[in-house]
Write an enzyme that holds these catalytic residues in place. Structure first.
Site, PDB file in Angstrom:
ATOM      1  N   ASP A 227       0.805  -1.222   0.000  1.00 29.22           N
ATOM      2  CA  ASP A 227       0.000   0.000   0.000  1.00 29.22           C
ATOM      3  C   ASP A 227       0.842   1.277   0.000  1.00 29.22           C
ATOM      4  OD1 ASP A 227      -2.360  -1.475   0.016  1.00 29.22           O
ATOM      5  OD2 ASP A 227      -2.488  -1.509   2.196  1.00 29.22           O
ATOM      6  N   GLU A 228       2.083   1.201  -0.477  1.00 27.70           N
ATOM      7  CA  GLU A 228       2.951   2.368  -0.490  1.00 27.70           C
ATOM      8  C   GLU A 228       3.539   2.646  -1.871  1.00 27.70           C
ATOM      9  OE1 GLU A 228       5.875   2.390   2.575  1.00 27.70           O
ATOM     10  OE2 GLU A 228       4.483   1.787   4.157  1.00 27.70           O
TER      11      GLU A 228
END
Length: 283
Positions: A227-228
């Site tokens: 999620d980055e």
């Protein structure tokens, strides 16, 4: 006639815009859209140029070769695309259907210049939805013990369909390097924007208990950092103490569908360039 699109990145220096415009002019092309950006800190130039080929002296199969001397002169990384290209998309989903249904609806309505060639899920729930849309459905169940074999089968399936973009439409599985390395900067994920404040399960319950005033959604390219990855699109909506958990979840789903569609459209229209851990998104 389709238009040609040049996506360019290179060290910044004088004369770059002139050189690209001069190339299009010399080929008797007509620039329709041109947008550039300079990352001052890194000293890197980015540009997207879309031009007509109606009167051009170059055929579409000659554009890349003809532009190569310009690219070599300035140390450019240059990709050539055409507006009539329809990238092949596979959509992965788990149990939630809102993002999958929205993408299929937009695709059937002609809003996405792409071809959705497969729907793949670790659950069997969406078979009827895929069939209704005329898209092949594949059920690939997974458990912790079968994850390696399931991902190997997934990659084989994606390659069999000659997929150029993988869309994680609320696919609730963490992808490993088996999939990520096979499709670098070709996997788009969507999630709520409460991270890193509210991690884990029931983020909307956590947010409601904390009295948040904004909810949001983020679409990004998937990387090994969960999620980055480089962000493509985001949006937010104000909420208040009057909103229940159900209200927040409903508004969050609406945002997720819009933001994911926006990110997918930007990718298939050749408007994104990944630079490090961020994305240049041209309008």
């Amino acid at each position: 006639m389709p238009t040609a699109v040049l996506l360019i990145s290179c060290p910044d220096r004088p004369g770059l815009v002139h050189a690209v415009a001069e190339f299009v002019l010399a080929a008797n092309g007509n620039v329709l859209h041109a947008e550039q950006h300079v990352d001052r800190e890194a000293g890197v130039f980015f540009q997207r140029v879309e031009f007509e080929l109606d009167e051009a002296t170059l055929g579409r199969d000659q554009v890349a070769t003809a532009f190569a001397p310009v690219a070599n002169r300035f140390g450019m990384h240059a990709d050539v695309h055409f507006s009539d290209e329809r990238p092949r998309i596979a959509v992965l989903a788990s149990r939630e259907a809102h993002c999958l249904g929205d993408l299929l609806g937009r695709w059937r309505a002609g809003e996405l210049p792409a071809e959705i060639v497969a729907v793949i899920s670790n659950h069997a729930d969406h078979a009827a939805l895929a069939t209704f849309s005329g898209v092949p459905f594949h059920h690939l169940p997974v458990t912790p013990d079968t994850k390696a074999a399931q991902e190997a089968a997934l990659v084989e399936l994606l390659r069999g369909y000659r997929v150029e973009l993988v869309v994680l439409a609320r696919y609730m599985q963490v992808l490993t390097s088996t999939v990520l390395d096979a499709f670098p900067a070709q996997i788009i994920n969507i999630h709520h924007s409460f991270l890193p404040a509210f991690v884990g399960a029931r983020p909307y319950h956590q947010a409601q208990q904390r009295g948040v005033k904004l909810i949001g959604a983020t679409a990004h390219y998937a990387t090994a950092d969960l999620d980055e990855g480089p962000i493509i699109a985001q949006d937010v909506e104000p909420v208040s103490h009057r909103d229940s958990v159900a209200d927040l979840i409903g508004k969050g789903r609406d945002l997720e569908t819009v933001v994911l569609a926006r990110a997918v459209r930007a990718h298939v229209e050749h408007r994104t360039l990944v630079f490090g851990n961020k994305t240049i998104v041209f309008g």
